[in-house]
Design an enzyme around this catalytic site. Sequence first.
Site, mmCIF file in Angstrom:
data_model
loop_
_atom_site.group_PDB
_atom_site.id
_atom_site.type_symbol
_atom_site.label_atom_id
_atom_site.label_comp_id
_atom_site.label_asym_id
_atom_site.label_seq_id
_atom_site.Cartn_x
_atom_site.Cartn_y
_atom_site.Cartn_z
ATOM 1 N N LYS A 153 0.878 -1.172 0.000
ATOM 2 C CA LYS A 153 0.000 0.000 0.000
ATOM 3 C C LYS A 153 0.905 1.207 0.000
ATOM 4 O O LYS A 153 1.597 1.486 0.980
ATOM 5 C CB LYS A 153 -0.903 0.022 1.245
ATOM 6 C CG LYS A 153 -1.661 1.354 1.351
ATOM 7 C CD LYS A 153 -2.588 1.466 2.540
ATOM 8 C CE LYS A 153 -3.006 2.926 2.699
ATOM 9 N NZ LYS A 153 -3.925 3.142 3.827
ATOM 10 N N GLY A 171 -8.490 9.143 9.431
ATOM 11 C CA GLY A 171 -8.878 9.267 10.825
ATOM 12 C C GLY A 171 -9.884 10.361 11.111
ATOM 13 O O GLY A 171 -10.275 10.556 12.258
ATOM 14 N N ALA A 175 -9.698 5.543 3.620
ATOM 15 C CA ALA A 175 -9.577 6.710 4.507
ATOM 16 C C ALA A 175 -10.836 7.547 4.568
ATOM 17 O O ALA A 175 -11.448 7.845 3.553
ATOM 18 C CB ALA A 175 -8.401 7.604 4.126
ATOM 19 N N GLY A 176 -11.187 7.908 5.788
ATOM 20 C CA GLY A 176 -12.295 8.822 6.024
ATOM 21 C C GLY A 176 -13.569 8.167 6.514
ATOM 22 O O GLY A 176 -14.457 8.853 7.025
ATOM 23 N N ALA A 210 -9.347 1.708 9.070
ATOM 24 C CA ALA A 210 -8.651 1.326 10.299
ATOM 25 C C ALA A 210 -9.334 1.993 11.497
ATOM 26 O O ALA A 210 -10.045 1.342 12.257
ATOM 27 C CB ALA A 210 -7.175 1.692 10.225
ATOM 28 N N SER A 211 -9.146 3.302 11.628
ATOM 29 C CA SER A 211 -9.636 4.015 12.811
ATOM 30 C C SER A 211 -11.113 3.782 13.090
ATOM 31 O O SER A 211 -11.517 3.700 14.255
ATOM 32 C CB SER A 211 -9.437 5.528 12.643
ATOM 33 O OG SER A 211 -8.099 5.829 12.352
#
Lengths: 255, 255, 255, 255
Positions: D96, D157, D183-184, D205-206
């Site tokens: 990645k 995040g 992301a987001g 992830a987050s």
Amino acid sequence: MDPLIIAGVEFRSRLLLGTGGVPSLEVLDRSIAAAGAELVTVALRRVEAAAGGPLLDVLDRAKVRLLPNTAGCATAREAVLTARLAREAFDTSWVKLEVIGDEHTLLPDPVELLDAAEQLVADGFTVLPYTSDDPITARRLADLGCAAVMPLGSPIGSGLGIRNPHNIALIRESVTVPVVLDAGIGTASDAALAMELGCDAVLLASAVTRARDPELMATAMRDAVRAGRLAYRAGRIPRRWHARASTQPDGLPEL
Amino acid sequence: MDPLIIAGVEFRSRLLLGTGGVPSLEVLDRSIAAAGAELVTVALRRVEAAAGGPLLDVLDRAKVRLLPNTAGCATAREAVLTARLAREAFDTSWVKLEVIGDEHTLLPDPVELLDAAEQLVADGFTVLPYTSDDPITARRLADLGCAAVMPLGSPIGSGLGIRNPHNIALIRESVTVPVVLDAGIGTASDAALAMELGCDAVLLASAVTRARDPELMATAMRDAVRAGRLAYRAGRIPRRWHARASTQPDGLPEL
Amino acid sequence: MDPLIIAGVEFRSRLLLGTGGVPSLEVLDRSIAAAGAELVTVALRRVEAAAGGPLLDVLDRAKVRLLPNTAGCATAREAVLTARLAREAFDTSWVKLEVIGDEHTLLPDPVELLDAAEQLVADGFTVLPYTSDDPITARRLADLGCAAVMPLGSPIGSGLGIRNPHNIALIRESVTVPVVLDAGIGTASDAALAMELGCDAVLLASAVTRARDPELMATAMRDAVRAGRLAYRAGRIPRRWHARASTQPDGLPEL
Amino acid sequence: MDPLIIAGVEFRSRLLLGTGGVPSLEVLDRSIAAAGAELVTVALRRVEAAAGGPLLDVLDRAKVRLLPNTAGCATAREAVLTARLAREAFDTSWVKLEVIGDEHTLLPDPVELLDAAEQLVADGFTVLPYTSDDPITARRLADLGCAAVMPLGSPIGSGLGIRNPHNIALIRESVTVPVVLDAGIGTASDAALAMELGCDAVLLASAVTRARDPELMATAMRDAVRAGRLAYRAGRIPRRWHARASTQPDGLPEL
């Protein structure tokens, strides 16, 4: 309204106008007047530029500053050549730099754009690049010495307004040069929003030239840009989840 | 701008102002002037109304028409009584009818509102009801003989703008009386959007009175309402998924 | 997933299904199975109800609980009569109360709705009213003794999703009975959002029955409702203006 | 659900998981299982990678494929070096690719990203670049030979969801390799929306690791990705301005 300063030149108007799509020169004439625009983009068309031509006559009479663009260019090489031709033809080193990456979306190509911007800055141009709403590309353009950055709200002529206000606000945070919202404006509230997000100016064409009544829309845009700028400076109220009474209960009559 | 006509009375301004939350009478004075407002709401406070009082002096000097409201009322009974007291105190049969269903959201109660509206219309009042953005309730209010309907954008003082533009547009489709967007406006683009949706006017208080610089925000709102109205009349371009070049490729230089 | 309890009856599924618009009974059969629905609305059609009929056979085999609706009613009187006919025909005192105020928008009429709800509650019905997203009307319905409130996301069959998430969240704050998002769902993310806003269940028909592949969409909706419910319970991360690295810089290799 | 194929490798899951921000390895273990993830990103940390380490043990037991990332790299040079170290450490040529342009927003730098992508593709890597939502940059990455493109919804995040769905849809139109929304994502409906826009997978992830209950949120995300994918394939109903009755008026009882 406080003046807009780009590359040391002061403008009273924060509305820049494009000429593309205008139904007639007479309409253009009246739209520029209604908009109060002082900076107007023109696409280089060899014949017109060389010969002067009626478009230039109109712009000359309107006493606006010309901002030649590189519309239709797909590579840095084309854009740089076009900018140089325009400099001679229009006798100005200002250029709206446009390097398109795709025919369907007319979105700017960041690689060719950065390349062209670097060359043109080195060549003494005052470069105003049309760019995506990506904050990193915008900051790179500013770092290269561009006189302003001009992120899009949405694709050219789409009238979709500002698709990602968050990115426009992030761009405003990350550069010190003027930020001009360029492309995507559909109606007056879009232009006001651009200014409220901290943009220093708005550039639009189709929203006025292709409106049912271009002159009336030009007036609307002038007012909207002004309204958005004043609101930005006036300091809006915070957003609240619940209500806040404007009239306090004390002193109300008992019934 | 084309005039606004409510109950046969013509106004040049399409911005109505509330007085709640204003930090001082001097600020109010200057904000009314900056907004160009001709119709200003006041909450009945018995003493002030009876005695005149400094607020009324300011409004009198500003030569605005008073629109007493029934702020703080939670039942039709209270609202009708308040409206009658206000009619005597302020010598006007116009009333902004406000019947609140909840202390946290200050949202209007449709049942008490419709009841009060019916009584007040029968009693000869010119009734301008503050209502939710529900199109059916708005149409019922219009059918009862209200002189206008005033749907909210979002809760009073929330600054959340117009939460449901679709409903506001549906209201505009379904009634013939003026539609005044009332409550929720946070900044200039909200006011412009209201007008673009077809509203005939905007009523706001906190957005101006609680702004960091109320007078400047009043000017912004005046311009925004005007911009939105003109844009509505000018006929905006349609929204398109892809781009549409404002500069056509024909005639571009070959490089 | 935690069970849904309405009027003391426990359901494992939080997805309620309408039968309107379904292309065939076979598709309905498979869609109910795919959705895992346990509560299915039916419009009273006298003949079918009296005679049983193939629709009821399908629903009977699917072992779902019937929720007769009063679709097509425009007054409290009609709705109450329809509810009573349905009670006899379907042998259930549960009713989805629908009183429409307008043919174009099919939006509920709050006045007739509240009137009908009051009568039906008094008559021993378990009333699930289809209502606007106005929090005050929703609270009034709950206060009248309705077993749940069913606010719309947007007009029936419009597929516009949840136009005003703020109002749905305010409704969730203001009543203790279950909140069922009813009408307007277009796709899976709309259903998930409804649950994330705190709704206890989702009721939809067209989004499944008129999808290109109803059975597949029914599966999607089952998963979406579950996803939204779990996300609501899991406690989402807060929204942040800037980024927050998921990978902390400590321990990264030096290059 | 139809399988996801990246660079010829088939995955049953369309949810990719990042490990950053996870409160404990035990939580990670359970979250991976709940998510059903088969491809999990890891940041190269020299010691861990060299020594194996507990994180790798967990991932090894979970039988997931590792996707090393170049988190924390700000230049092509750093990213290429990191990718090469990761290839040796983790024994995989998949990477990645992340090249960050700004510490506050962690937004990718298109210039360094394209440079690194070109080098890594030439070096035999299977490159999955984290990129902005700019369609032109995405297409350039695909043209360079990247195995997928991974546009952001909003900053890492931030939990702001998909700020510009239009751009994501334009990316889907313009490349043939898989599109992974990276992301987001803040909650389940964001993930469903990504899939409905045509994304082939979601990487987050987050949203899971920092949720109040990571394992529950992992389940929610698994369901949401599946729901969005099925809804995309099922063909949603069109959006309509007005209502469309799901129950047709014919056959309703006359009262």
